[in-house]
Design a protein around this motif. Sequence first.
Motif, PDB file in Angstrom:
ATOM      1  N   ARG A  76      -5.270  -9.751   8.114  1.00  0.00           N
ATOM      2  CA  ARG A  76      -4.478  -8.502   8.183  1.00  0.00           C
ATOM      3  C   ARG A  76      -3.981  -8.271   9.605  1.00  0.00           C
ATOM      4  NH1 ARG A  76      -5.324  -8.504   3.573  1.00  0.00           N
ATOM      5  NH2 ARG A  76      -5.822  -6.802   2.136  1.00  0.00           N
ATOM      6  N   LEU A 310     -13.733   6.432  -8.749  1.00  0.00           N
ATOM      7  CA  LEU A 310     -14.222   6.050  -7.420  1.00  0.00           C
ATOM      8  C   LEU A 310     -15.750   5.949  -7.409  1.00  0.00           C
ATOM      9  CD1 LEU A 310     -11.877   8.223  -5.158  1.00  0.00           C
ATOM     10  CD2 LEU A 310     -11.887   5.726  -5.360  1.00  0.00           C
ATOM     11  N   VAL A 315     -11.637   0.689  -7.610  1.00  0.00           N
ATOM     12  CA  VAL A 315     -10.523   1.208  -6.806  1.00  0.00           C
ATOM     13  C   VAL A 315      -9.563   1.947  -7.730  1.00  0.00           C
ATOM     14  CG1 VAL A 315     -10.637  -0.606  -5.048  1.00  0.00           C
ATOM     15  CG2 VAL A 315      -9.137  -0.925  -7.040  1.00  0.00           C
ATOM     16  N   PRO A 317      -6.187   2.051  -9.111  1.00  0.00           N
ATOM     17  CA  PRO A 317      -5.103   1.059  -9.142  1.00  0.00           C
ATOM     18  C   PRO A 317      -3.760   1.679  -8.783  1.00  0.00           C
ATOM     19  CG  PRO A 317      -5.817   1.614 -11.378  1.00  0.00           C
ATOM     20  CD  PRO A 317      -6.738   2.340 -10.444  1.00  0.00           C
ATOM     21  N   TYR A 319      -2.622   2.365  -5.924  1.00  0.00           N
ATOM     22  CA  TYR A 319      -2.621   3.163  -4.683  1.00  0.00           C
ATOM     23  C   TYR A 319      -3.191   2.330  -3.548  1.00  0.00           C
ATOM     24  CZ  TYR A 319      -1.011   7.330  -6.971  1.00  0.00           C
ATOM     25  OH  TYR A 319      -0.220   8.228  -7.624  1.00  0.00           O
ATOM     26  N   GLY A 320      -2.621   2.499  -2.351  1.00  0.00           N
ATOM     27  CA  GLY A 320      -3.069   1.738  -1.187  1.00  0.00           C
ATOM     28  C   GLY A 320      -2.166   0.535  -0.961  1.00  0.00           C
ATOM     29  N   ARG A 330       9.561   1.198  -3.198  1.00  0.00           N
ATOM     30  CA  ARG A 330       9.785   0.604  -4.526  1.00  0.00           C
ATOM     31  C   ARG A 330       9.254   1.557  -5.596  1.00  0.00           C
ATOM     32  NH1 ARG A 330       6.750  -4.976  -3.392  1.00  0.00           N
ATOM     33  NH2 ARG A 330       5.279  -3.439  -2.592  1.00  0.00           N
ATOM     34  N   LYS A 367     -11.908   6.499   4.085  1.00  0.00           N
ATOM     35  CA  LYS A 367     -11.832   5.075   4.460  1.00  0.00           C
ATOM     36  C   LYS A 367     -10.552   4.376   4.020  1.00  0.00           C
ATOM     37  CE  LYS A 367     -14.256   3.271   0.422  1.00  0.00           C
ATOM     38  NZ  LYS A 367     -15.304   2.435  -0.100  1.00  0.00           N
ATOM     39  N   LYS A 369      -6.978   3.351   4.050  1.00  0.00           N
ATOM     40  CA  LYS A 369      -5.983   3.469   5.136  1.00  0.00           C
ATOM     41  C   LYS A 369      -4.651   4.009   4.622  1.00  0.00           C
ATOM     42  CE  LYS A 369      -8.050   0.075   8.188  1.00  0.00           C
ATOM     43  NZ  LYS A 369      -8.825  -0.742   7.223  1.00  0.00           N
ATOM     44  N   ASN A 370      -4.336   3.725   3.374  1.00  0.00           N
ATOM     45  CA  ASN A 370      -3.070   4.227   2.830  1.00  0.00           C
ATOM     46  C   ASN A 370      -3.327   4.881   1.471  1.00  0.00           C
ATOM     47  OD1 ASN A 370      -0.339   4.647   2.203  1.00  0.00           O
ATOM     48  ND2 ASN A 370      -0.214   2.651   1.195  1.00  0.00           N
ATOM     49  N   VAL A 375       4.150   0.066  -5.546  1.00  0.00           N
ATOM     50  CA  VAL A 375       5.093  -0.247  -6.631  1.00  0.00           C
ATOM     51  C   VAL A 375       4.401  -0.310  -8.000  1.00  0.00           C
ATOM     52  CG1 VAL A 375       4.849  -2.767  -6.271  1.00  0.00           C
ATOM     53  CG2 VAL A 375       6.987  -1.861  -7.192  1.00  0.00           C
TER      54      VAL A 375
HETATM   55  N1  NMX Z   1      -8.934   3.054  -4.325  1.00  0.00           N
HETATM   56  C1  NMX Z   1     -10.174   3.063  -3.822  1.00  0.00           C
HETATM   57  N2  NMX Z   1     -10.515   2.503  -2.650  1.00  0.00           N
HETATM   58  C2  NMX Z   1      -9.532   1.922  -1.957  1.00  0.00           C
HETATM   59  C3  NMX Z   1      -8.205   1.902  -2.382  1.00  0.00           C
HETATM   60  C4  NMX Z   1      -7.910   2.490  -3.623  1.00  0.00           C
HETATM   61  N3  NMX Z   1      -6.693   2.470  -4.147  1.00  0.00           N
HETATM   62  N4  NMX Z   1      -7.458   1.266  -1.466  1.00  0.00           N
HETATM   63  C5  NMX Z   1      -8.300   0.892  -0.470  1.00  0.00           C
HETATM   64  N5  NMX Z   1      -9.555   1.285  -0.761  1.00  0.00           N
HETATM   65  C6  NMX Z   1     -10.760   1.046  -0.002  1.00  0.00           C
HETATM   66  C7  NMX Z   1     -10.986  -0.465   0.139  1.00  0.00           C
HETATM   67  O1  NMX Z   1     -11.583  -0.992  -1.027  1.00  0.00           O
HETATM   68  C8  NMX Z   1     -11.839  -0.516   1.379  1.00  0.00           C
HETATM   69  O2  NMX Z   1     -13.160  -0.131   0.995  1.00  0.00           O
HETATM   70  P1  NMX Z   1     -14.476  -0.837   1.663  1.00  0.00           P
HETATM   71  O3  NMX Z   1     -14.359  -0.529   3.122  1.00  0.00           O
HETATM   72  O4  NMX Z   1     -15.585  -0.170   0.959  1.00  0.00           O
HETATM   73  O5  NMX Z   1     -14.335  -2.302   1.364  1.00  0.00           O
HETATM   74  C9  NMX Z   1     -11.258   0.604   2.234  1.00  0.00           C
HETATM   75  O6  NMX Z   1     -10.595   1.499   1.325  1.00  0.00           O
HETATM   76  C10 NMX Z   1     -10.271   0.129   3.275  1.00  0.00           C
HETATM   77  O7  NMX Z   1      -9.269  -0.626   2.624  1.00  0.00           O
HETATM   78  P2  NMX Z   1      -7.763  -0.637   3.187  1.00  0.00           P
HETATM   79  O8  NMX Z   1      -7.811  -1.238   4.554  1.00  0.00           O
HETATM   80  O9  NMX Z   1      -7.171   0.716   3.038  1.00  0.00           O
HETATM   81  O10 NMX Z   1      -7.004  -1.579   2.160  1.00  0.00           O
HETATM   82  P3  NMX Z   1      -6.916  -3.172   2.148  1.00  0.00           P
HETATM   83  O11 NMX Z   1      -5.834  -3.617   3.073  1.00  0.00           O
HETATM   84  O12 NMX Z   1      -8.269  -3.765   2.321  1.00  0.00           O
HETATM   85  O13 NMX Z   1      -6.484  -3.427   0.640  1.00  0.00           O
HETATM   86  C11 NMX Z   1      -5.274  -3.025  -1.379  1.00  0.00           C
HETATM   87  C12 NMX Z   1      -5.194  -3.105   0.150  1.00  0.00           C
HETATM   88  C13 NMX Z   1      -3.857  -2.903  -1.938  1.00  0.00           C
HETATM   89  C14 NMX Z   1      -5.909  -4.321  -1.920  1.00  0.00           C
HETATM   90  C15 NMX Z   1      -6.131  -1.789  -1.748  1.00  0.00           C
HETATM   91  O14 NMX Z   1      -5.497  -0.618  -1.287  1.00  0.00           O
HETATM   92  C16 NMX Z   1      -6.410  -1.675  -3.241  1.00  0.00           C
HETATM   93  O15 NMX Z   1      -7.362  -2.292  -3.724  1.00  0.00           O
HETATM   94  N6  NMX Z   1      -5.567  -0.876  -3.982  1.00  0.00           N
HETATM   95  C17 NMX Z   1      -5.744  -0.731  -5.404  1.00  0.00           C
HETATM   96  C18 NMX Z   1      -5.227  -1.940  -6.108  1.00  0.00           C
HETATM   97  C19 NMX Z   1      -3.732  -2.045  -5.988  1.00  0.00           C
HETATM   98  O16 NMX Z   1      -2.981  -1.114  -6.228  1.00  0.00           O
HETATM   99  N7  NMX Z   1      -3.261  -3.202  -5.627  1.00  0.00           N
HETATM  100  C20 NMX Z   1      -1.795  -3.380  -5.654  1.00  0.00           C
HETATM  101  C21 NMX Z   1      -1.307  -4.010  -4.463  1.00  0.00           C
HETATM  102  C22 NMX Z   1       0.147  -4.095  -4.744  1.00  0.00           C
HETATM  103  N8  NMX Z   1       0.886  -3.934  -3.570  1.00  0.00           N
HETATM  104  O17 NMX Z   1       0.393  -4.374  -2.545  1.00  0.00           O
HETATM  105  O18 NMX Z   1       1.994  -3.393  -3.608  1.00  0.00           O
END
Ligand code: NMX
Length: 438
Positions: A76, A310, A315, A317, A319-320, A330, A367, A369-370, A375
Amino acid sequence: MRGLQHLRTLGSLFNRNLRENTLLDGVRGISNSTDLKSVLAEKIPQQQERLKAIKKAYGSKQMGQVSVDMVIGGMRGITGVLWETSLLDPDEGIRFRGYSIPELQEKLPSAIPDGEPLPEGLMWLLLTGELPNKEQVAALSADLRSRAKLPDHVNATLKAMHPDTHPMTQFSAGVLALQPESNFAAAYEKGINKMQYWDPVYEDTMNLIAKLPALAATIYRNVYKGGELIEADPNLDWAANLAHMMGFEDQGAQELMRLYQTIHTDHEGGNGPCMVWPTRRFLSWLFRVREELGDNPSKDQVKDFVWATLKSGRVVPGYGHAVLRKTDPRYACQRVFAMKHLPDYPMFRLVSLFYEVVPSILQETGKVKNPWPNVDAHSGVLLQYYGIKEQNFYTVLFGVSRAIGVLSQAVWSRALGLPIERPKSVTMEVIEKKFSGT
Ligand code: NMX
Ligand code: MLT
């Protein structure tokens, strides 16, 4: 020093081109030729020079630092890839060759007045950096149509597959089955000057993108509609033909396909393969809400539902995002589409309710970040509305679109002679030894 001056000149020429382009009020490109390949061929030597000059002037400069967290965290934030076709800003979202999604909706040619952009227009932009005019897009559409037929052996390969094979596996197999037609493979086998690699890659790109709608639609009809195939309509554009060959004639469905295929093309080389599962997850989530709470749950009921998700260690879905720190544009443009075409659809109303409720809850966790939607928190509901209900197929639709971005960049990668990416890896032991002082 001369290298630097040359670089500045090239840079300012390029920027001026971009600026002039945006001033051209709408869809007039800089080159008037309707032959995409010759427009590209003109640009390649300039960009090769530009890259040479960048290397010479800035080759030894540092682009950033790498922490152990970054190494452990899936790289990242490490700047490590040259990717010309799009750039992601954490707050603004994706820009394709400098243009945001709303700008593209305004400036790219559409099939109907005030309609969604044609993905062929975006493809032209990704390949050339220029906004195409209507004639250029029509010429590209016609070129793609002329290359669109699937060879019989690919149909036979798909027919021979086990009926339970996942549509995405079939899609990948279908792409691989096209290998005997590869111009690059033939040229490479014969021997080709590496400065010319981009030419057969361009031809393969065009052939493959042209055939993807037929490939996807064939899989769709085989898996879900008893194998009865629908011929392409020679009067339709690339995306509308995909909807048509799948069996969707509604103008709204075809407009959605144009939008969907445009916005998923590229995300600065993001992690495409992991996409779309969250679309399914998000939809399953909505279905569960409907089952448990009906079509009109209260905000408090939805809040409880999100917290329950949660607390169960899952997670939320859709979001983030790894890079974005605001609502994904998008998502935003699909929301605008829904407000225009399906404002009263109960599933859309639920999507809106989640938008009101989820971000503050995710913020509260402290925790994430977004906390904003990506999309995937919208695409599925639009597809459902138009009757494309088979969720296992969504990843194929995504793959068709993403091919445009990946392949446009592949042409440029060959034109610029970029090497295979090969980041350095380390073991845990290396990290321990480096920092523990032992
Ligand atoms: N719901 C719950 N927890 C979350 C979510 C969420 N939507 N997003 C991030 N977190 C948690 C993450 O699991 C992590 O927890 P821990 O420290 O316990 O491991 C913490 O917040 C920090 O994570 P971030 O740095 O905010 O996110 P990261 O860059 O690691 O991951 C995603 C990005 C997209 C994988 C994550 O936000 C996620 O799992 N989102 C839900 C699934 C999803 O929508 N994926 C679609 C991606 C599509 N796209 O990228 O457009
Ligand atoms: C994508 O479209 O590839 C996703 O948003 C993932 C990403 O960019 O990291």
